[in-house]
Design a protein around this motif. Sequence first.
Motif, PDB file in Angstrom:
ATOM      1  N   HIS A  81       0.836  -1.204   0.000  1.00 43.60           N
ATOM      2  CA  HIS A  81       0.000   0.000   0.000  1.00 43.60           C
ATOM      3  C   HIS A  81       0.872   1.257   0.000  1.00 43.60           C
ATOM      4  O   HIS A  81       2.004   1.256   0.493  1.00 43.60           O
ATOM      5  N   ILE A 109       5.186   1.561   4.153  1.00 40.71           N
ATOM      6  CA  ILE A 109       4.154   2.468   3.634  1.00 40.71           C
ATOM      7  C   ILE A 109       4.670   3.895   3.736  1.00 40.71           C
ATOM      8  O   ILE A 109       5.026   4.362   4.826  1.00 40.71           O
ATOM      9  N   SER A 149       7.751   6.365   7.165  1.00 39.43           N
ATOM     10  CA  SER A 149       6.562   7.036   6.637  1.00 39.43           C
ATOM     11  C   SER A 149       6.604   8.536   6.924  1.00 39.43           C
ATOM     12  O   SER A 149       7.321   8.999   7.807  1.00 39.43           O
TER      13      SER A 149
END
Length: 332
Positions: A81, A109, A149
């Motif tokens: 994702h 991610i 992230s």
Amino acid sequence: MSQQYASKQPAGFKNHIEKVAIVGVGGQSGKKITDALVKAGKHKLTAITRADSTTAVPAGVTAAKVNYDDPSSIVEALKGHDALVITMSVMAPPDSQAKLIEAAAAAKIPWVIPNEYGSDVSKRELSKDILLGAQYDAGRAKIQELGVSSFVGINCSFWYEYSLSFTKNAYGFDMQNKEVTFYDDGNTKLNTSTLFQTGRAVASLLSLPILPKDENDTSVTLDSFRNKSCYVSSFFISQKDMFESVLRVTGDKREDWTIKYEPSNERFERGKEIMKTGDRSGFGMLLYARVLYPDGSGDFNDKLDNDKLGLPKDDLDEMTKLSLTMKPLERY
């Protein structure tokens, strides 16, 4: 970090968010965010749900069941994702978001929208007083500490249609008994967003190009919000503005209502005392009273990103009408 450009990225670089994982698709905000992302039609969506969840997943969304006591199950669900959107109740176990953030880092991610839909987190005293600052800070700090992230915080203030009529401890309205309590003189304005606007904001944000194409590209990008807050709002209004909308929608007259006044600081302190007894309703009371202090605590009108995201204007009376169909709650 110096400005990055899409044209200078390695071969295979995608300059858009393609796959989005969402936690809390059945909740108040999660449902509207999911609906908006589905409507946008630009992403592949995955609903991250607990293994024992019976929440129905919307059409066009893939379900991935996880066990919060087994971090590897969350990591596996998140792999591949581009973004994770976290929406959770304030009653969720306090370590739930940390587990998700750690799993997002392990799954590599690049973007996380943490669970901090609310007031202006840059107002440190306010964040401390409403007992949410430490939670918001912890989420952001964990993301940056792991170093994988980037986050974008959604500062949308209270949800208007939800707050207007779900409890008298919010915007002071008791719709069933036609009573309203104005904090101070009832004229303090604050930013407030509809759940629909919040959903549209997240969908618009995740539909932006990640980086500008080159030095000449001045379009709005996701990168411009990296590790910052995104400020969105539907209305900049006072309790008395809300009351006028209620009167227009219902056809009531002022004399049909019992009108009371209470100093916001006294209501805030009263909420704290109620919380000390173990009564959760005190939290809602102190939360709304504190944001409505007549010191600009609830005002972030000069920071709005609505235009950057291309957000439409909500209709106040339509949202008031919708609010009146919602079932009130006794406690926050």
